[in-house]
Design a protein around this motif. Structure first.
Motif, PDB file in Angstrom:
ATOM      1  N   GLU A 155     -92.123  45.083  54.705  1.00  0.00           N
ATOM      2  CA  GLU A 155     -93.159  44.506  55.555  1.00  0.00           C
ATOM      3  C   GLU A 155     -93.271  43.010  55.277  1.00  0.00           C
ATOM      4  O   GLU A 155     -92.870  42.527  54.219  1.00  0.00           O
ATOM      5  CB  GLU A 155     -94.519  45.162  55.260  1.00  0.00           C
ATOM      6  N   THR A 207     -90.582  52.051  54.397  1.00  0.00           N
ATOM      7  CA  THR A 207     -90.198  51.512  55.691  1.00  0.00           C
ATOM      8  C   THR A 207     -88.704  51.205  55.626  1.00  0.00           C
ATOM      9  O   THR A 207     -88.112  51.144  54.543  1.00  0.00           O
ATOM     10  CB  THR A 207     -90.978  50.223  55.990  1.00  0.00           C
ATOM     11  N   ASN A 251     -95.619  49.571  60.148  1.00  0.00           N
ATOM     12  CA  ASN A 251     -94.266  49.961  60.534  1.00  0.00           C
ATOM     13  C   ASN A 251     -93.982  51.414  60.149  1.00  0.00           C
ATOM     14  O   ASN A 251     -94.571  51.956  59.208  1.00  0.00           O
ATOM     15  CB  ASN A 251     -93.235  49.047  59.868  1.00  0.00           C
TER      16      ASN A 251
END
Length: 398
Positions: free
Chosen positions: A69, A65, A79
């Protein structure tokens, strides 16, 4: 990058102790099939790694990501994720792992038809890409398409990855060109030491000594030189343990106490077990056992760094699955980072560091704020798995 050394370590656990590993029941959905549970577990990560190779043979550095997170359950971590930049280090780690996995899963053709052959094809393709692209470093801050703020795992030196990949391909294929590529007998190429995710060539030494009997008749391999290097490194650790306040090899240098110091302890243990397998000398196995003791509480903090084990064990690791569930205790059986005087998380853990944490061996906080000393990662859990299971296998054999 973490998958490289982690998979190499777990696959080596199987190669070194296959009969013992065959008896281990991990209580996973696959338990009871004809494949050892350890290999079933590695298959999950191996199949993911296989998806990270591009059609040209290059391997993407990581899947990530843009930002970490939050402390949410795995199913809530939704995400957008990105595969980012092919690189030489990741590609060579991939080549090494797939070559090693190919020779292991060759024994399971009935259960996994074609897998071993596919892995070897992918390994050779990755190795060729790396030879054609020998200096492609992943530099996260230089990414142009998007901003990534997760762990970079950047590595700018590739001689050690070339050595590891070349030796795994040599042992799997028997093709001497890979051995000649490795320059493994020349220390000047890249110094050997305790393995870590950016320094993996000692894994190549383990593979050579593991296969020493069939290599002794190979005229291009000076196997005695390889054996001597492993023994030399192990001997240094044994000598330190005689002088250590805790009688452990861990802590032979202040530099042992780095980010993820428990991986140093675990990987020292792996080295010592390899020296024992090579020589049969009890002092190496005993020293490995001392490092297991270190990880389970015989250390300057008094903590057992393994969650769920010991009267004073890690209770509040920096581990999102443990933080997000409705259980007070963390997921059991996970090894925390360990003492890290770098204290890169000091601002995040404001006020929690005290004079008790000022020494390298005591710089540990059992708090989820401490991502620098109390996080969970696969690349120190793997050597712990090797160390604990290797000792169990060897002690039970006696």
């Amino acid at each position: 990058m973490n998958s490289g050394i982690t998979m190499g370590t777990l696959l080596s656990l199987y190669e070194d102790f296959p009969q013992y590993i065959d008896t281990i029941n991990l209580n996973i959905p696959e338990s009871g099939n004809t494949i050892p549970d350890l290999l079933d577990e590695t298959l999950h990560n191996l199949r993911w790694m296989m998806t990270m190779q591009d059609e040209d043979g290059g391997v993407y550095h990581k899947l990530t990501t843009a930002e970490f997170e939050g402390a949410v359950k795995p199913e809530e971590a939704v995400n957008q994720r990105w595969v980012v930049q092919k690189g030489t280090a990741a590609t060579l780690d991939f080549a090494a792992v797939t070559a090693q996995a190919s020779r292991i899963f060759q024994e399971y053709q009935k259960e996994l038809p074609g897998l071993a052959d596919s892995l070897l094809v992918m390994s050779k393709k990755a190795y060729t890409w790396a030879k054609e692209n020998p200096e492609v470093a992943y530099i996260q801050k230089n990414l142009k398409e998007l901003t990534i703020n997760t762990g970079a795992y950047g590595d700018g030196k590739f001689a050690d990855e070339f050595q590891w990949a070349a030796i795994e391909l040599f042992v799997t294929t028997g093709d001497e060109k890979f051995y000649k590529d490795s320059d493994i007998e020349k220390d000047a190429v890249e110094a050997f030491g305790i393995p870590s995710w950016p320094n993996v060539n000692t894994l190549a030494l383990y593979t050579l000594v593991r296969n020493r009997n069939k290599l002794k008749t190979n005229s291009i391999v000076n196997i005695s030189s390889i054996e001597s290097k492993v023994i030399e490194m192990a001997e240094e650790l044994v000598e330190h343990s005689k002088e250590s306040a805790y009688a452990t090899p861990m802590g032979d240098k202040s530099s042992n106490f780095v980010w993820g110091s428990n991986s140093v302890a675990g990987n020292q243990g792996v080295l010592l077990i390899n020296a024992y397998l090579l020589t049969g000398d009890e002092k190496y196995l005993n020293a490995a056992n001392h490092n297991l003791d270190y990880l389970l509480g015989r250390n300057a903090t008094g903590f057992s760094f393994l969650t769920g084990f010991g009267k004073k064990s890690t209770k509040d690791p920096h581990h999102r699955p443990s933080e997000s569930d409705d259980q007070e205790d963390p997921v059991p059986g996970l090894l925390a980072y360990g003492p890290n005087p770098g204290q890169q998380d000091k601002a995040y853990c404001e006020g929690k560091y005290t004079d008790a944490h000022k020494y390298p061996a005591t710089s540990y906080i059992d708090d989820r704020c401490s991502y620098a000393s109390n996080e969970i990662a696969i690349n120190w859990n793997a050597p712990f798995a090797y160390l604990a299971n290797g000792i169990e296998a060897l002690r039970n054999k006696k």
